[in-house]
Design an enzyme around this catalytic site. Structure first.
Site, short mmCIF file in Angstrom:
data_model
loop_
_atom_site.label_atom_id
_atom_site.label_comp_id
_atom_site.label_asym_id
_atom_site.label_seq_id
_atom_site.Cartn_x
_atom_site.Cartn_y
_atom_site.Cartn_z
CG ASP A 198 -1.99 -1.05 1.18
OD1 ASP A 198 -2.35 -1.47 0.08
OD2 ASP A 198 -2.48 -1.44 2.26
CG ASP A 256 -6.31 -1.65 -1.17
OD1 ASP A 256 -6.41 -2.89 -1.31
OD2 ASP A 256 -5.42 -1.10 -0.50
#
Length: 156
Positions: A117, A136
């Site tokens: 991320d 995501d």
């Protein structure tokens, strides 16, 4: 189904390209953070071993494989559902977003042991401590689209 597979492929490739650029080319894993448009958009390296917001993120290797299995099972179920019901084009597009994002995060878990991320957005004096990635965003948009569009046009 062609739209679903095309969407999934585009999301997967975009997700993996952005991760290669950020993790390897920009070397964010060593640098840690890069301010792009502070405070609105920043790159912040975060290795997510759990699900959203790091939930279930213990360091046990078992959890990694459980999350891979869950993502693959959900993707398979969505593919089966879309093939069985043959909903409208928005549902196929939404399913492709979800499947492409899920497979992108599965590849991260296989390659890195965790999901890479790196996008961090804050605004208006509120500092967001969490990071996310292209996969995501696609998973969220795909799930929302399936909720909004999958039941349209059906009679009870």
């Amino acid at each position: 189904m062609r739209l679903l597979f095309l969407t999934a492929a585009v999301v997967f490739v975009l997700d993996q390209i952005t991760k290669v650029i950020v993790v390897h080319v920009l070397n964010l894993r060593s640098v840690g953070e890069i301010d792009v448009l502070p405070p609105f958009l920043n790159l912040r390296m975060a290795w997510n071993r759990g699900v959203n917001f790091g939930l279930l993120s213990n360091d046990a290797d078992l959890m990694r494989w459980v999350l891979i299995a869950v993502a693959l099972a959900i993707s398979a179920w969505v593919l089966w559902w879309m093939n069985r019901d043959r909903p409208g084009r928005w549902s196929f597009l939404s399913a492709g977003l979800l499947v492409g994002g899920a497979i992108g995060n599965v590849v991260d878990r296989l390659l890195y042991g965790a999901v890479a991320d790196f996008l961090n957005m804050s605004c208006c004096g509120i500092e967001n401590p969490y990071a996310f990635n292209v996969a995501d965003i696609a998973i969220f948009a795909g799930a929302l689209g399936l909720v909004l569009f999958s039941g349209r046009g059906k009679t009870p």
